[in-house]
Design a protein around this motif. Sequence first.
Motif, PDB file in Angstrom:
ATOM      1  N   ASN A 168      26.021 124.354 -41.215  1.00  9.06           N
ATOM      2  CA  ASN A 168      27.088 123.986 -42.425  1.00  9.06           C
ATOM      3  C   ASN A 168      26.522 122.533 -42.520  1.00  9.06           C
ATOM      4  O   ASN A 168      27.755 121.748 -43.138  1.00  9.06           O
ATOM      5  N   ARG A 169      25.248 122.117 -42.213  1.00  7.60           N
ATOM      6  CA  ARG A 169      25.153 120.867 -42.829  1.00  7.60           C
ATOM      7  C   ARG A 169      23.591 120.714 -43.522  1.00  7.60           C
ATOM      8  O   ARG A 169      22.848 121.603 -43.168  1.00  7.60           O
ATOM      9  N   ASP A 194      30.165 113.391 -49.373  1.00  7.97           N
ATOM     10  CA  ASP A 194      29.973 112.309 -49.259  1.00  7.97           C
ATOM     11  C   ASP A 194      28.373 112.146 -48.527  1.00  7.97           C
ATOM     12  O   ASP A 194      28.246 112.999 -47.707  1.00  7.97           O
ATOM     13  N   ILE A 195      27.452 111.526 -49.136  1.00 10.97           N
ATOM     14  CA  ILE A 195      26.185 111.335 -48.790  1.00 10.97           C
ATOM     15  C   ILE A 195      25.679 110.018 -48.659  1.00 10.97           C
ATOM     16  O   ILE A 195      25.662 109.332 -49.709  1.00 10.97           O
ATOM     17  N   GLU A 196      25.249 109.619 -47.727  1.00 10.80           N
ATOM     18  CA  GLU A 196      24.773 108.306 -47.334  1.00 10.80           C
ATOM     19  C   GLU A 196      23.359 108.204 -47.323  1.00 10.80           C
ATOM     20  O   GLU A 196      22.854 108.829 -46.019  1.00 10.80           O
ATOM     21  N   MET A 197      22.401 107.667 -48.060  1.00 10.03           N
ATOM     22  CA  MET A 197      21.091 107.801 -47.542  1.00 10.03           C
ATOM     23  C   MET A 197      20.494 106.668 -46.831  1.00 10.03           C
ATOM     24  O   MET A 197      21.077 105.675 -46.850  1.00 10.03           O
ATOM     25  N   ALA A 254      15.851 119.667 -50.260  1.00  7.05           N
ATOM     26  CA  ALA A 254      17.074 119.885 -49.338  1.00  7.05           C
ATOM     27  C   ALA A 254      17.008 121.076 -48.484  1.00  7.05           C
ATOM     28  O   ALA A 254      16.396 122.121 -49.050  1.00  7.05           O
ATOM     29  N   LEU A 255      17.437 121.066 -47.279  1.00  3.67           N
ATOM     30  CA  LEU A 255      17.474 122.229 -46.519  1.00  3.67           C
ATOM     31  C   LEU A 255      18.502 122.279 -45.501  1.00  3.67           C
ATOM     32  O   LEU A 255      18.979 121.049 -45.171  1.00  3.67           O
ATOM     33  N   GLU A 286       2.624 105.387 -42.263  1.00  2.00           N
ATOM     34  CA  GLU A 286       2.799 104.743 -43.618  1.00  2.00           C
ATOM     35  C   GLU A 286       3.861 105.465 -44.460  1.00  2.00           C
ATOM     36  O   GLU A 286       4.186 105.137 -45.575  1.00  2.00           O
ATOM     37  N   ALA A 287       4.288 106.553 -43.947  1.00  6.83           N
ATOM     38  CA  ALA A 287       5.253 107.320 -44.818  1.00  6.83           C
ATOM     39  C   ALA A 287       6.551 106.711 -44.905  1.00  6.83           C
ATOM     40  O   ALA A 287       6.995 106.395 -43.877  1.00  6.83           O
ATOM     41  N   ILE A 288       7.226 106.634 -45.976  1.00  7.47           N
ATOM     42  CA  ILE A 288       8.525 106.133 -46.381  1.00  7.47           C
ATOM     43  C   ILE A 288       9.420 107.268 -46.534  1.00  7.47           C
ATOM     44  O   ILE A 288       8.999 107.962 -47.760  1.00  7.47           O
ATOM     45  N   TYR A 289      10.770 107.549 -46.117  1.00  6.52           N
ATOM     46  CA  TYR A 289      11.542 108.602 -46.784  1.00  6.52           C
ATOM     47  C   TYR A 289      12.999 107.960 -46.811  1.00  6.52           C
ATOM     48  O   TYR A 289      13.049 107.190 -45.899  1.00  6.52           O
ATOM     49  N   SER A 290      13.729 108.756 -47.591  1.00  5.63           N
ATOM     50  CA  SER A 290      15.014 108.300 -47.570  1.00  5.63           C
ATOM     51  C   SER A 290      15.861 109.737 -47.234  1.00  5.63           C
ATOM     52  O   SER A 290      15.497 110.880 -48.074  1.00  5.63           O
ATOM     53  N   ILE A 291      16.630 109.874 -46.320  1.00  2.00           N
ATOM     54  CA  ILE A 291      17.271 110.932 -45.880  1.00  2.00           C
ATOM     55  C   ILE A 291      18.776 110.665 -45.922  1.00  2.00           C
ATOM     56  O   ILE A 291      19.340 109.825 -45.531  1.00  2.00           O
ATOM     57  N   GLY A 292      19.559 111.908 -46.146  1.00  2.00           N
ATOM     58  CA  GLY A 292      21.167 111.901 -46.010  1.00  2.00           C
ATOM     59  C   GLY A 292      21.517 113.266 -45.771  1.00  2.00           C
ATOM     60  O   GLY A 292      20.680 114.296 -46.166  1.00  2.00           O
ATOM     61  N   GLU A 293      22.442 113.366 -45.185  1.00  2.00           N
ATOM     62  CA  GLU A 293      23.265 114.567 -44.530  1.00  2.00           C
ATOM     63  C   GLU A 293      24.627 114.782 -45.412  1.00  2.00           C
ATOM     64  O   GLU A 293      25.221 113.807 -45.681  1.00  2.00           O
ATOM     65  N   VAL A 294      24.876 116.088 -45.708  1.00  2.00           N
ATOM     66  CA  VAL A 294      26.073 116.563 -46.107  1.00  2.00           C
ATOM     67  C   VAL A 294      26.741 117.568 -45.867  1.00  2.00           C
ATOM     68  O   VAL A 294      25.728 118.515 -45.195  1.00  2.00           O
ATOM     69  N   SER A 295      27.697 117.964 -45.495  1.00  2.00           N
ATOM     70  CA  SER A 295      28.424 119.184 -45.175  1.00  2.00           C
ATOM     71  C   SER A 295      28.603 120.352 -46.088  1.00  2.00           C
ATOM     72  O   SER A 295      28.949 119.970 -47.045  1.00  2.00           O
TER      73      SER A 295
END
Length: 180
Positions: A90-91, A128-131, A69-70, A138-147
């Motif tokens: 702030n995210r 609230d974080i939606e992935m 997380a960053l 070939e790379a597969i990621y799941s990302i989500g953002e939060v404040s």
Amino acid sequence: MLNNTRKHTAVRTIAPRSNSRWIAALLGALLTPLALTGCTEQPERRAMPAQALDETFKDFGNYEVHFNALRTDELTPDVARAYGIQRSSNRVMLNVTVLRKEAEHAPRKPVEANVAVDAYNLNGQLKDIEMRRVSEGEAIYSIGEVSISGSEILVFDINVTPNGESAPFNVKLKREFVAN
């Protein structure tokens, strides 16, 4: 009287475990310069971005779950634009990937997985974080953002179920962030 000045530099590198340029751009190296002057003065103190203090992957037998997380303002504008991520101090962005072990010492292979995350701060406030799934080659990621607001310690309870598996793998990531 001579005033001897020494400069010390501490370098912390987080090495990506896959060959993806995108993970390398996200993780990178964190450089922390500390200037020490004289014997009685304290090192200069600065507010630092969130640093990886905990592990960034966990082994689950035939699988590895990688997570980080960053703050999104640490992403380059090009990377943020390419993946539809809002850059802001702030995210925070959470990145999760699942790799399957094919053979001993062989490269790990990205696999599809259901990724569900509960995020909250130490006051127990749910975030609230939606992935969402992102792929690059070939790379597969799941990302989500939060404040975030001010200085917050966020806890991410990450549940990952690789396709074809029945039981989820659980990972907890706790990280402090400071919004500017």
